[in-house]
Scaffold this motif. Structure first.
Motif, PDB file in Angstrom:
ATOM      1  N   ALA A   1       0.821  -1.213   0.000  1.00  0.00           N
ATOM      2  CA  ALA A   1       0.000   0.000   0.000  1.00  0.00           C
ATOM      3  C   ALA A   1       0.855   1.262   0.000  1.00  0.00           C
ATOM      4  O   ALA A   1       0.527   2.254  -0.666  1.00  0.00           O
ATOM      5  CB  ALA A   1      -0.927  -0.015   1.203  1.00  0.00           C
TER       6      ALA A   1
ATOM      7  N   CYS B   1       2.130   1.994  -3.520  1.00  0.00           N
ATOM      8  CA  CYS B   1       1.036   2.416  -4.396  1.00  0.00           C
ATOM      9  C   CYS B   1       0.631   3.860  -4.126  1.00  0.00           C
ATOM     10  O   CYS B   1       0.323   4.623  -5.052  1.00  0.00           O
ATOM     11  CB  CYS B   1      -0.164   1.487  -4.226  1.00  0.00           C
ATOM     12  SG  CYS B   1       0.074  -0.167  -4.925  1.00  0.00           S
ATOM     13  N   GLU B   2       0.620   4.254  -2.847  1.00  0.00           N
ATOM     14  CA  GLU B   2       0.206   5.604  -2.482  1.00  0.00           C
ATOM     15  C   GLU B   2       1.301   6.638  -2.778  1.00  0.00           C
ATOM     16  O   GLU B   2       1.008   7.743  -3.249  1.00  0.00           O
ATOM     17  CB  GLU B   2      -0.151   5.652  -1.007  1.00  0.00           C
ATOM     18  CG  GLU B   2      -1.408   4.850  -0.651  1.00  0.00           C
ATOM     19  CD  GLU B   2      -1.599   4.713   0.844  1.00  0.00           C
ATOM     20  OE1 GLU B   2      -0.817   5.323   1.604  1.00  0.00           O
ATOM     21  OE2 GLU B   2      -2.518   3.982   1.263  1.00  0.00           O
ATOM     22  N   GLN B   3       2.538   6.268  -2.512  1.00  0.00           N
ATOM     23  CA  GLN B   3       3.626   7.232  -2.604  1.00  0.00           C
ATOM     24  C   GLN B   3       4.275   7.280  -3.985  1.00  0.00           C
ATOM     25  O   GLN B   3       4.889   8.278  -4.348  1.00  0.00           O
ATOM     26  CB  GLN B   3       4.686   6.911  -1.546  1.00  0.00           C
ATOM     27  CG  GLN B   3       4.171   7.028  -0.120  1.00  0.00           C
ATOM     28  CD  GLN B   3       5.121   6.420   0.896  1.00  0.00           C
ATOM     29  OE1 GLN B   3       6.286   6.160   0.599  1.00  0.00           O
ATOM     30  NE2 GLN B   3       4.626   6.187   2.108  1.00  0.00           N
TER      31      GLN B   3
END
Length: 262
Positions: free
Chosen positions: A159, A162-164
């Motif tokens: 996660a 994917c976010e950063q």
């Protein structure tokens, strides 16, 4: 970048570094390319000569021949051994992720005399189920990798990545989408047949296992099951990392390799 012929196919590889240093071969995951190792190369070359290559139908390696309707772990291991011979290395260290770890298990079980060590990441003696892999094979042949990559690639990363790093996910979608559909499908079917549980019980190669806490494809319990059947020590589980630590935490994976192999 260089090329050689193996069983009539062209294989793309890179051989980097000082020939006086021990050879370290690196095998990439399904749907990716040898570029997954790029961020690790500068540090690894301080200790090793490094060989990376593209699997069948991946990157710049030729697709699997139309005349053959099956790929086996031994086919891939023989390709690796051909590359090691081209590098004039009788024995070598090996590290592989996912399907690269399956190649490593084949080498450990059948070609231990060629290995100095094996480091296997994000893999398992059994990965998933035959039905799931056969379904993916059929979907790839029907829809194509560019369509399938939209859903598959985000599952590779934790996660946090994917976010950063959204561009990282999008970039690998593009790369996966350029692969050969049939080669990928045959490799899926091979993974559905793979079962090394009875083949590793007497292995004697120095073996290290590494996984990611957020890996949904080969979760930590899959690595622990591999440790149980192979006699390896407890796997190193990297926190907030998914299926490809060479991209998500290259410095940590590099340090593991250097600490354990030098």
């Amino acid at each position: 970048m260089a090329f050689l012929k193996h069983n009539g196919r062209t294989v793309c590889y890179r051989l980097l570094g000082d020939s006086a240093k021990p050879l370290l071969m690196l095998a990439h995951p399904l749907g990716m390319t040898q570029a997954v190792w790029d961020d690790m190369l500068p540090a690894l070359l301080n200790s090793f000569r490094v060989l990376t290559w593209d699997l069948p139908g991946h990157g710049a390696s030729a697709a699997w021949p139309e005349a053959s309707d099956q790929i086996t772990p031994e086919d891939l291991a023989e390709e690796a051994l051909t590359l090691a011979t081209a590098a004039e290395a009788q024995r070598f260290h090996f590290a592989g992720t996912s399907i690269g770890g399956v190649i490593g298990q084949q080498l450990v079980s059948k070609h231990a005399d060629r290995l100095l060590s094996a480091t296997l990441t994000n893999t398992g003696a059994v990965i998933g189920t035959p039905d799931a892999w056969n379904t993916r094979s059929a979907s790839v042949l029907g829809l194509g990798l560019s369509t399938m990559a939209v859903d598959i690639v985000p599952r590779w990363f934790g996660a946090a990545a994917c976010e950063q790093q959204p561009a990282l996910v999008e970039g690998w979608r593009v790369i996966m989408g350029r692969g050969d559909n049939r080669s990928y499908a045959l490799l899926c079917e091979m993974l559905g047949r793979v079962d090394f549980r009875e083949m590793l019980s007497e292995q004697r190669v120095p073996l290290r296992l590494v996984g990611g806490s957020d890996d949904v494809a080969t979760p930590p319990d899959t690595l622990r099951a591999l440790a149980d059947v192979s006699g390896a020590t407890e796997p190193v589980i990297l926190e907030q990392v998914g299926h490809v630590p060479s991209l998500e935490c290259p410095d940590k994976l590099t340090q593991i390799l250097v600490n354990n192999l030098t």
